[in-house]
Each structure stands twice: as C-alpha cells, then as structure tokens.
Write an enzyme that holds these catalytic residues in place. Structure first.
Site, PDB file in Angstrom:
ATOM      1  N   CYS A   1      -6.246   1.557   5.939  1.00 33.99           N
ATOM      2  CA  CYS A   1      -6.715   0.252   6.412  1.00 33.99           C
ATOM      3  C   CYS A   1      -6.020  -0.087   7.735  1.00 33.99           C
ATOM      4  O   CYS A   1      -5.147   0.648   8.195  1.00 33.99           O
ATOM      5  CB  CYS A   1      -6.418  -0.827   5.363  1.00 33.99           C
ATOM      6  SG  CYS A   1      -4.653  -1.228   5.207  1.00 33.99           S
TER       7      CYS A   1
ATOM      8  N   CYS B   1      -2.122  -0.362   7.466  1.00 34.77           N
ATOM      9  CA  CYS B   1      -1.454   0.931   7.343  1.00 34.77           C
ATOM     10  C   CYS B   1      -1.580   1.758   8.620  1.00 34.77           C
ATOM     11  O   CYS B   1      -0.636   2.439   9.018  1.00 34.77           O
ATOM     12  CB  CYS B   1      -1.990   1.678   6.131  1.00 34.77           C
ATOM     13  SG  CYS B   1      -1.580   0.832   4.588  1.00 34.77           S
TER      14      CYS B   1
ATOM     15  N   GLU C   1       0.933   3.858   1.813  1.00 36.86           N
ATOM     16  CA  GLU C   1       1.415   4.282   3.122  1.00 36.86           C
ATOM     17  C   GLU C   1       2.643   3.480   3.567  1.00 36.86           C
ATOM     18  O   GLU C   1       3.626   4.045   4.061  1.00 36.86           O
ATOM     19  CB  GLU C   1       0.327   4.116   4.194  1.00 36.86           C
ATOM     20  CG  GLU C   1      -0.916   4.937   3.948  1.00 36.86           C
ATOM     21  CD  GLU C   1      -2.011   4.167   3.227  1.00 36.86           C
ATOM     22  OE1 GLU C   1      -1.728   3.516   2.192  1.00 36.86           O
ATOM     23  OE2 GLU C   1      -3.164   4.221   3.694  1.00 36.86           O
TER      24      GLU C   1
ATOM     25  N   HIS D   1       0.848  -1.190   0.000  1.00 36.88           N
ATOM     26  CA  HIS D   1       0.000   0.000   0.000  1.00 36.88           C
ATOM     27  C   HIS D   1       0.884   1.241   0.000  1.00 36.88           C
ATOM     28  O   HIS D   1       2.024   1.214   0.469  1.00 36.88           O
ATOM     29  CB  HIS D   1      -0.895   0.007   1.226  1.00 36.88           C
ATOM     30  CG  HIS D   1      -1.975  -1.029   1.192  1.00 36.88           C
ATOM     31  ND1 HIS D   1      -3.039  -1.008   2.057  1.00 36.88           N
ATOM     32  CD2 HIS D   1      -2.160  -2.114   0.405  1.00 36.88           C
ATOM     33  CE1 HIS D   1      -3.830  -2.032   1.801  1.00 36.88           C
ATOM     34  NE2 HIS D   1      -3.317  -2.721   0.805  1.00 36.88           N
TER      35      HIS D   1
END
Length: 146
Positions: A76, A79, A48, A46
C-alpha cells in the site's frame, strides 16, 4: 518468497489479513513478519512496517540499502513510503492489490511520483499462491458473517 507465503499462512489463525513479509540481507533473512493490525489494534501494523523496523534494529541502521524485501501482496502507499524512506534495494511481491496497492496500481508511486529512493520492483512472483491465500481468507470471512 516461500518463507513469506508461510508467514502469511500463519496469520490466518490469528485473524490477521494474511500478508507475509521477509527482509533479506547478504542472503540471510534478518526480519520476517505478518500483519498485526488486529492484535495491536493499530492500522499501521502492516507486515512491511514491522519487518522494516526489525531489520533496522538488527542492522543498527536507519537505511536498508543492501536489503531486499519479499511481500506476498503489492504494498500500500504507507508501506511503499516506508520502503522508499528506508532505501530498500529491491521489492519482490506476489499478488497485485487492485484496491490498495500503489506500486503497480493506484498512483504507481515509484514510477509516477518523485520519491526519495526508488527500489527495483519485481511483481507477480508466486502470484497464484499469494492470490489464493488472500481470496480464501476473505471468502471464509464472508462465509463466517453469513
């Protein structure tokens, strides 16, 4: 947030879910990234996570306590956990994610669960722009699959 939006838009041509992330330290962008799940065939890639790793490397530190993170979509649980463990000072995000977001939805990790570090959180910044990017991406994916 505008830089995060531009980064999110750049992910569309790469068939990545268009989430952009920027990390700022002392008013300077030190890391920016979009999702790379498809490219790397890795569900943990992801925006992040990648940006946090880049920022730590740049600052040569395991903590980012003097940094703010701008993300186009609510993080999420994975993260949010990385944000907490890296001690990021402030989280600023665009649109809310009713399905997978866990800062304002699905467990509200920073307000209901005792975490190692709780950052300041500001959600809904440039919400319409961020929402449109995600909605258009998935609408086009559905249209392509018809």
């Amino acid at each position: 947030m505008q830089q995060a939006i531009e980064i999110a838009l750049s992910a569309i041509d790469k068939n990545e879910v268009p989430v952009g992330c920027v990390i700022v330290h002392n008013d300077e962008i030190i890391a920016c990234e979009h999702n790379m799940v498809e490219k790397n065939n890795n569900s943990t890639q992801h925006a992040e996570i990648i940006a946090i790793n880049k920022a730590m490397k740049k600052l040569n530190s395991k903590y980012l306590d003097a940094c703010d993170i701008y993300i186009t979509m609510e993080p999420c649980i994975m993260c949010a956990g990385a944000i907490s463990h890296s001690k990021i000072r402030k989280v600023i995000f665009g649109c809310y994610d009713m399905n997978n977001g866990c800062i304002e939805h699905n467990g509200k990790i920073f307000s209901k669960i005792k975490t190692n570090h709780t950052p300041e959180v500001i959600g809904g910044i440039e919400i319409e722009k961020c929402q449109k990017i995600i909605k258009d991406f998935f609408a086009n994916k559905r249209k392509d699959n018809d």
